[in-house]
Each structure stands twice: as C-alpha cells, then as structure tokens.
Write an enzyme that holds these catalytic residues in place. Structure first.
Site, PDB file in Angstrom:
ATOM      1  N   ARG A  58       0.791  -1.224   0.000  1.00 59.46           N
ATOM      2  CA  ARG A  58       0.000   0.000   0.000  1.00 59.46           C
ATOM      3  C   ARG A  58       0.829   1.283   0.000  1.00 59.46           C
ATOM      4  NH1 ARG A  58      -2.711  -4.029   1.831  1.00 59.46           N
ATOM      5  NH2 ARG A  58      -0.703  -4.584   2.712  1.00 59.46           N
ATOM      6  N   THR A  59       1.755   1.369   0.948  1.00 63.56           N
ATOM      7  CA  THR A  59       2.472   2.636   1.124  1.00 63.56           C
ATOM      8  C   THR A  59       3.286   2.952  -0.121  1.00 63.56           C
ATOM      9  OG1 THR A  59       2.592   2.037   3.460  1.00 63.56           O
ATOM     10  CG2 THR A  59       3.929   3.910   2.745  1.00 63.56           C
ATOM     11  N   LYS A  88      26.126  -4.138   0.559  1.00 65.59           N
ATOM     12  CA  LYS A  88      27.597  -4.177   0.703  1.00 65.59           C
ATOM     13  C   LYS A  88      28.024  -3.552   2.028  1.00 65.59           C
ATOM     14  CE  LYS A  88      27.419  -2.854  -3.953  1.00 65.59           C
ATOM     15  NZ  LYS A  88      27.784  -1.777  -4.869  1.00 65.59           N
ATOM     16  N   ARG A 109      11.096   3.809   3.735  1.00 67.08           N
ATOM     17  CA  ARG A 109      10.686   2.834   4.757  1.00 67.08           C
ATOM     18  C   ARG A 109      11.916   2.043   5.162  1.00 67.08           C
ATOM     19  NH1 ARG A 109       5.616  -1.162   4.711  1.00 67.08           N
ATOM     20  NH2 ARG A 109       4.678   0.842   5.258  1.00 67.08           N
ATOM     21  N   HIS A 137       4.747   5.478  11.778  1.00 64.00           N
ATOM     22  CA  HIS A 137       4.279   5.391  10.379  1.00 64.00           C
ATOM     23  C   HIS A 137       3.318   6.579  10.191  1.00 64.00           C
ATOM     24  CE1 HIS A 137       3.168   3.937   6.560  1.00 64.00           C
ATOM     25  NE2 HIS A 137       2.770   2.710   6.838  1.00 64.00           N
TER      26      HIS A 137
END
Ligand code: CP
Length: 333
Positions: A58-59, A88, A109, A137
């Site tokens: 969704r986000t 890395k 995120r 969030h």
C-alpha cells in the site's frame, strides 16, 4: 530568516489542528481531481526518491502513484536491503548523502526504529517516513484520521479501540499520538498481556492528559466504541519461535468475527492498516475473511485514501515554504 527544511518523521510534528484540517481539505481536492480524471501537473520536473528497505504494498504503491498524479517522477528501489549498496554494508547516511542532489524529496521505509530520524538529520531536502521499524508510520496515521473524518465528520469526541499488537505496532503509536492531541477522544488499548502498551507510550499519553484504558477484554469494549482499529501480530519482530507460537495462540481470542462486528454500536466502523495475517504469514487472521463484506468494514476504503492523503502531503513538501501548511509542520522530536 533561514527556513529550515521540513521533514515528516513522527506524528507529534503534525498535531497543529490547522495543519490537519488544511491537509484533509487538500486531500479532498486531490480525491475530487482523481475521481474526475483531472490531470494535475503541478510538480512536473521534480523527482521523488522512493527507498524501501522493508516490504510494502500500500504505502509504496500509493506514494508512487501520488507522485505521478502530481506530475513528478519516481526513482528508487523496493528492496533496498538487497538491491542497494546497503547489501555491501554501506551506512544509511552515506547512501543518502551520496544521492540527495538527484532528488527533490525522499520517501523511505526502513526496518530499524529511529532510521527515519537519522535520515532527516542529515538530509537538506524534505524527507517522509514511510514507516521505521516499530517506531512510527505517520502517513498511515494521517490517512487513518482522514478516513475517520470522512465517516464521522469530526476527528475529536470519539471512542477508539486499538486491538492486537499494541507493543510493536507503529501504526497504533502514530495514530494514538495524534488522537491524544485532539479534544475529547477516548482511547482503549485491547491486547493480550504480552503485547500491551509500551512504557514510553503510556508515559506520553499520561503526560498529555489523554483519556485511555488498557484491557485484555475485547467484548467489554466492542459495543462502546466508534472505531475498532485492529492490527496484526507483527511476527517479523519476534525472534524466539516458542514465543511466536504463544503469541499467535493468544491472538486467537481477539479475532473479529461477523458476530463481533454485529455487536458493535450503530454507525461504528472497523479499521485496519493492513495487511491481515494469514497462515502463509505464520499467523492467524485477526479479522475473519467473512467480515470483509460487512458494512462496518472500512479497511479497503481506508487504504485507498492513502493516495489522496499522500498526494496532499507530497504537494505541501514539494511546494515548500510558500505553502502555508509547510510552515505548520513542527520540528522532529
Ligand atoms: N499499512 C501499510 O503500511 O501497508 P504496507 O506495508 O503494504 O505498505
């Protein structure tokens, strides 16, 4: 006076009522434009960095679509943990400093609590936290509150029960902090004892004088509330297998069934930030699938509202200090 670059890391920055009302009015305009197939090219030529170190449906999709609907382009990766130089061993700070001049804004995120604040601390372009670990969030909380306003016509004087994984849920923390600042809201936190309100949240709610109650008895509150905000067990943060099994077992008695949905009061709604657990996600569905078609089930509408709210927020941050809402965003706590 030098205007500081504004970032969105934590919902405590968004508690100014004028900001919330202004953003939601703008989200309404975005919704109207999208539904009427109007093309908005306000941010043509701008580029949004979309960095996802943790999975999302969704986000990521609503942020990317929001940017494109405003005329901006999106560049990034949805598996930054493996497909960026994080693989890395590069630090988050180095990755961001190395590319920030490519972009007008960063949406990120991350799986680590506090990663959003680390990013915001070093960037000289606006930054939006699309979820950082168990921490916050904020754009989810904004779309949740926008949905509540759509249904009830207000964002105060409501009774809201959070059900499930209160201990680890970033969506609960973000929304509860916003609701605590709005007049006359009453919060209920319903969970198994192992997943109850963390001490820092409890202390914050007490400090702000929020009216709240903690309980493990879902049926005692279900008929009292306007909003039942259900969340999944965040099994990905539980390392110990035996603990995971115990938690999954304790979650069963909180499942929202058709019968429980029927026991809610008139006009009340069921929300969920989604996704809902399934046997595939090592979980037990916290909302029975039969509830998806119940008239109180608002979670798909809630999720789709993410597009309009994220369009409005990107518009504010891409416009910058000449946008009155930009100047109502508070400092990162
Ligand atoms: N609610 C939410 O953040 O969903 P995604 O993980 O799919 O983005």
């Amino acid at each position: 006076m030098i205007q500081m670059v504004r970032h969105i890391v934590d919902t405590r920055q968004l508690k100014d009522r004028r900001f919330l009302e202004g953003l939601f009015a703008r989200a309404d305009e975005m919704k109207h434009a999208v539904e009427n197939k109007q093309v908005i090219r306000k941010h043509e030529g701008k580029i949004v960095a979309s960095l996802f170190y943790q999975p999302s449906t969704r986000t990521k999709m609503t942020f990317d679509t929001a940017a494109k609907r405003l005329g901006a382009e999106v560049i990034g990766t949805e598996n930054a943990r493996e497909f960026s130089s994080a693989f890395k061993g590069e630090t988050l700070e180095h990755s961001l400093l190395a590319v920030q001049e490519c972009f007008d804004i960063v949406v990120m995120r991350h799986d680590k609590d506090g990663a959003a604040k680390r990013a915001a601390t070093i960037l000289n372009i606006p930054f939006i936290n699309a979820g950082d670990g168990k921490n916050q969030h904020p754009t989810q909380a904004l779309l949740d509150l926008y949905t509540i306003r759509q249904v009830f016509g207000r964002i105060g004087s409501l009774k809201i029960a959070f059900v499930g994984d209160i201990a680890q849920g970033r969506t609960i923390k973000s929304l509860a902090y916003l609701l605590a600042h709005l007049q006359n809201n009453e919060l209920f936190f319903v969970s198994p004892p192992q997943l109850k309100l963390p001490e820092d949240m409890r202390a914050y709610l007490i400090e702000k004088g929020a009216k709240f109650l903690e309980t493990d008895d879902l049926d005692a509150v279900i008929s009292l509330v306007d909003v039942l905000y259900v969340t999944r067990l965040q099994w990905e943060y539980v390392q110990d297998e035996s603990q995971k099994n115990l938690l999954q077992e304790s979650y069963r008695k909180y499942q929202i069934t058709h019968e429980r949905a029927n026991n809610m009061k008139d006009g009340s709604i069921i929300m969920h930030p989604l996704p809902i657990n399934t046997s595939k996600s090592e979980g037990f569905p916290e909302i029975a699938s039969e509830v998806d078609n119940h008239p109180r089930a608002l979670y798909f509408r809630q999720s789709n509202n993410g597009l309009y709210v994220r369009m409005a927020l990107l518009d504010v941050l891409l416009t910058g200090p000449s946008d009155p809402l930009y100047n109502l965003i508070l400092d990162v706590p």
